[in-house]
Enzyme design. Sequence first.
Site: not given
Length: 547
Positions: A187, A444
């Site tokens: 990754t 958020w």
Amino acid sequence: MLEGLMQDDFPLTLQHPLERMRSCHPGAQVVTLTDSGIVRAGFGEVCERIDRLARALGSLGVEQGDRVATFAWNNQRHFELYMAVPCVGAVLHTLNIRLFAEQLTYIVNHAQDGVVFVDGSLIGILAPLAPTFESVCTYVVMGEGDLDALPNALGYEDLLARAGSDSEGPFQYPELDERQAAALCYTSGTTGNPKGVLYSHRSISLHSTAALMTDALGLSQHDRALVVVPMFHANAWGIPHGAALAGADLVLPDRFLQAEPLAKLIEAERPTIMGCVPTIFADLLRYADEHDVDISSLTNAACGGSAVPEKLMRDFEERHKVNVFQAWGMTETSPVASYSRPPETGAHDDAYWTLRAKQGKPLPWVAARLVEDDGAHTPWDGSSTGELEVRGPWVTSGYYNDESGEDRFDEGWLRTGDIASIDEHAFIQITDRAKDVIKSGGEWISSVELENELMAHPDVIEAAVIAKPDEKWAERPLCCVVMREGAAADAEGLVEHLRDRVAKWWLPDEFAFVSEVPKTSVGKFDKKILRKRLSEDALEGRVKVRA
Ligand code: AMP
């Protein structure tokens, strides 16, 4: 238990697609763009070269389970390695050519690669690192390149020529277990060291089968697939394996990834399918808008790796008859795990585009759920958000020789680190990476949504939104934007543009007009660098604005 009576022991290995290439689709093509024009080979011929390569790997001492690395662009030789290495039972480790030197050293040593196949055009990057690689015994140079720049280097074509051919008797591939490791990708690691995802023959076989589903990439023998997403990134989304299985042609651009050669390649080779990240699609769109070029053969382009702006997909469809569909996934999920193909009910109205702009339904065999901080499961109501967790036969169950001590699993589910909602149609919408969300006054704000709305403005080329510390609200969005040359809009104009599109308290009070948004090694916006510049007060072009 009454056991079924089927041939459940038939192994799902890559030897099957290899055999299909040879016997069912010998005429399918691998087309590579090179310095001296197009090079073509039929699957039949490519299989013969794969057999030679398989023999050659034996002569290099490669044994089952050994890691064989590649440092290469998307081209025919890389595809030959994609098939030959796993089919002899070894593990194909695709190195990301754009990583920093220290990360490459770490990865090669961590994987204990024994042989590295390197494109001649990339020797200049790899050679200085060779002394830091502890386990590499042999380098094989593909194409023109200076063999003397690397220790123990051989030429790929010499190796194949010396390996002999089927006239000496067909190459006998070993019997493999479908759970055996076939490929390894690290990754790109935003924190700590990169982590290895070790794919099995079974996981790649099932993931490639999914690439043939109409509700996903829909690869078939009638397709030509242009693979722009690098073969060193998450198996190029499984397109090479899928093409082998389906008998689709592969069109490989090597290192010619700029809009102009890509557009010309599309016009000349007429691919139907293409896979790449939004930044490359955006460049291609700009080029196609400004030049007389026909890219309309692309009826099914797949875009992903980061959120795909709705406007990008609409512009392609309206101006160039190109359908761009969004896919979501991660290296850890092979990578494709969801695909956005809303039902075709006629005209593409706003409701249709709202679904197209989401990351789509989980593919068959991928289970998805959303989990909140306290462990509660988030309802699929299209607005509540939680961390996306996935499970399935092509989702990783752990990292290769992981020493980080980090736990990314929750009762066997992979915690993706993506924050998402899921609606009543099971369409996933990624609202943020967990580390990118902006929490303002306890609520958020989705940086992805703000970015998409900003990039819908005709003067905005790129937009990356990061959190800026704020005394009153804890965090506020700071929008880093790249404007088109000669743009008329300014910060106030951008706020006006956003006013009807996002909640009032999302409206940014600060912009940074930057010349370019920094990108990661796989072409995504690198917000880490922007955050660092912000913390060091080194972010250019900052302008405050009253929302
Ligand atoms: P990588 O392992 O480098 O492929 O990165 C995987 C990550 O890319 C995911 O966890 C997401 O954060 C992001 N990503 C991939 N596809 C999409 C998409 N279509 N929309 C939003 N984010 C995406």
